[in-house]
Design a protein around this motif. Structure first.
Motif, mmCIF file in Angstrom:
data_model
loop_
_atom_site.group_PDB
_atom_site.id
_atom_site.type_symbol
_atom_site.label_atom_id
_atom_site.label_comp_id
_atom_site.label_asym_id
_atom_site.label_seq_id
_atom_site.Cartn_x
_atom_site.Cartn_y
_atom_site.Cartn_z
ATOM 1 N N ALA A 4 -6.653 -57.711 0.632
ATOM 2 C CA ALA A 4 -8.005 -58.160 0.446
ATOM 3 C C ALA A 4 -8.703 -59.108 1.590
ATOM 4 N N LYS A 5 -7.797 -59.373 2.476
ATOM 5 C CA LYS A 5 -8.291 -60.179 3.493
ATOM 6 C C LYS A 5 -7.934 -59.532 4.851
ATOM 7 N N ALA A 6 -8.840 -59.704 5.801
ATOM 8 C CA ALA A 6 -8.952 -58.963 7.048
ATOM 9 C C ALA A 6 -7.489 -59.589 7.859
ATOM 10 N N GLY A 7 -6.652 -58.470 8.103
ATOM 11 C CA GLY A 7 -5.655 -58.493 8.916
ATOM 12 C C GLY A 7 -4.238 -58.361 8.227
ATOM 13 N N GLU A 8 -4.330 -58.043 6.858
ATOM 14 C CA GLU A 8 -3.424 -57.773 5.915
ATOM 15 C C GLU A 8 -3.306 -56.588 5.803
ATOM 16 N N SER A 9 -2.132 -56.011 5.547
ATOM 17 C CA SER A 9 -1.826 -54.370 5.736
ATOM 18 C C SER A 9 -2.194 -54.161 4.153
ATOM 19 N N HIS A 10 -2.489 -52.866 3.788
ATOM 20 C CA HIS A 10 -2.698 -52.408 2.552
ATOM 21 C C HIS A 10 -2.194 -51.094 2.320
ATOM 22 N N PRO A 11 -1.668 -50.660 1.367
ATOM 23 C CA PRO A 11 -1.089 -49.282 1.325
ATOM 24 C C PRO A 11 -1.893 -47.945 1.176
ATOM 25 N N ASP A 12 -3.341 -48.356 1.042
ATOM 26 C CA ASP A 12 -4.287 -47.452 1.109
ATOM 27 C C ASP A 12 -5.414 -47.799 1.935
ATOM 28 N N ALA A 13 -5.260 -47.941 3.197
ATOM 29 C CA ALA A 13 -6.399 -48.728 4.116
ATOM 30 C C ALA A 13 -7.814 -48.092 3.986
ATOM 31 N N HIS A 15 -9.213 -47.109 1.110
ATOM 32 C CA HIS A 15 -9.616 -47.428 -0.033
ATOM 33 C C HIS A 15 -9.570 -49.008 -0.402
ATOM 34 N N SER A 16 -9.056 -49.709 0.644
ATOM 35 C CA SER A 16 -9.167 -51.198 0.750
ATOM 36 C C SER A 16 -10.438 -51.897 0.808
ATOM 37 N N PRO A 17 -10.476 -53.021 -0.031
ATOM 38 C CA PRO A 17 -11.762 -53.523 -0.174
ATOM 39 C C PRO A 17 -12.103 -54.171 1.267
ATOM 40 N N ILE A 18 -11.204 -54.130 2.384
ATOM 41 C CA ILE A 18 -11.444 -54.846 3.612
ATOM 42 C C ILE A 18 -12.506 -53.716 4.288
ATOM 43 N N LEU A 19 -12.312 -52.471 3.958
ATOM 44 C CA LEU A 19 -13.071 -51.492 4.681
ATOM 45 C C LEU A 19 -14.524 -51.745 4.302
ATOM 46 N N GLY A 20 -14.900 -51.819 2.746
ATOM 47 C CA GLY A 20 -16.276 -52.021 2.300
ATOM 48 C C GLY A 20 -16.780 -53.446 2.647
ATOM 49 N N SER A 38 -16.114 -54.324 -5.756
ATOM 50 C CA SER A 38 -14.491 -54.166 -6.002
ATOM 51 C C SER A 38 -13.996 -54.112 -7.318
ATOM 52 N N SER A 39 -12.901 -53.694 -7.582
ATOM 53 C CA SER A 39 -12.165 -53.435 -8.948
ATOM 54 C C SER A 39 -11.996 -54.925 -9.185
ATOM 55 N N SER A 40 -11.836 -55.725 -8.213
ATOM 56 C CA SER A 40 -11.303 -57.060 -8.671
ATOM 57 C C SER A 40 -12.480 -57.921 -9.276
ATOM 58 N N GLU A 41 -13.780 -57.401 -9.086
ATOM 59 C CA GLU A 41 -15.014 -58.179 -9.520
ATOM 60 C C GLU A 41 -15.646 -57.454 -10.606
ATOM 61 N N ASN A 42 -15.506 -57.979 -11.997
ATOM 62 C CA ASN A 42 -15.930 -57.310 -13.192
ATOM 63 C C ASN A 42 -17.162 -57.672 -13.704
#
Length: 59
Positions: A4-13, A15-20, A38-42
């Protein structure tokens, strides 16, 4: 959330919130209104895409 932070790797880039987030930054810079969710913001308004569209069309 990992990825969820720029520069971190994500298993599904794609669909990562970083792209959005990065897309939202570029769109805002050109004057386009952006609502990022994002799914973390309900608790984000508007509740749905339809609700957002109806609110915009009423203006």
């Amino acid at each position: 959330m990992k990825g969820a932070k720029a520069g971190e790797s994500h298993p599904d880039a794609v669909h990562s919130p970083i792209l959005g987030l990065k897309l939202a930054e570029k769109l805002k810079a050109t004057g386009v209104e952006v609502v990022f969710r994002s799914s973390s913001e309900n608790d984000v308004k508007p509740a749905s895409t339809g609700t957002y569209l109806i609110e915009k069309l009423k203006k």
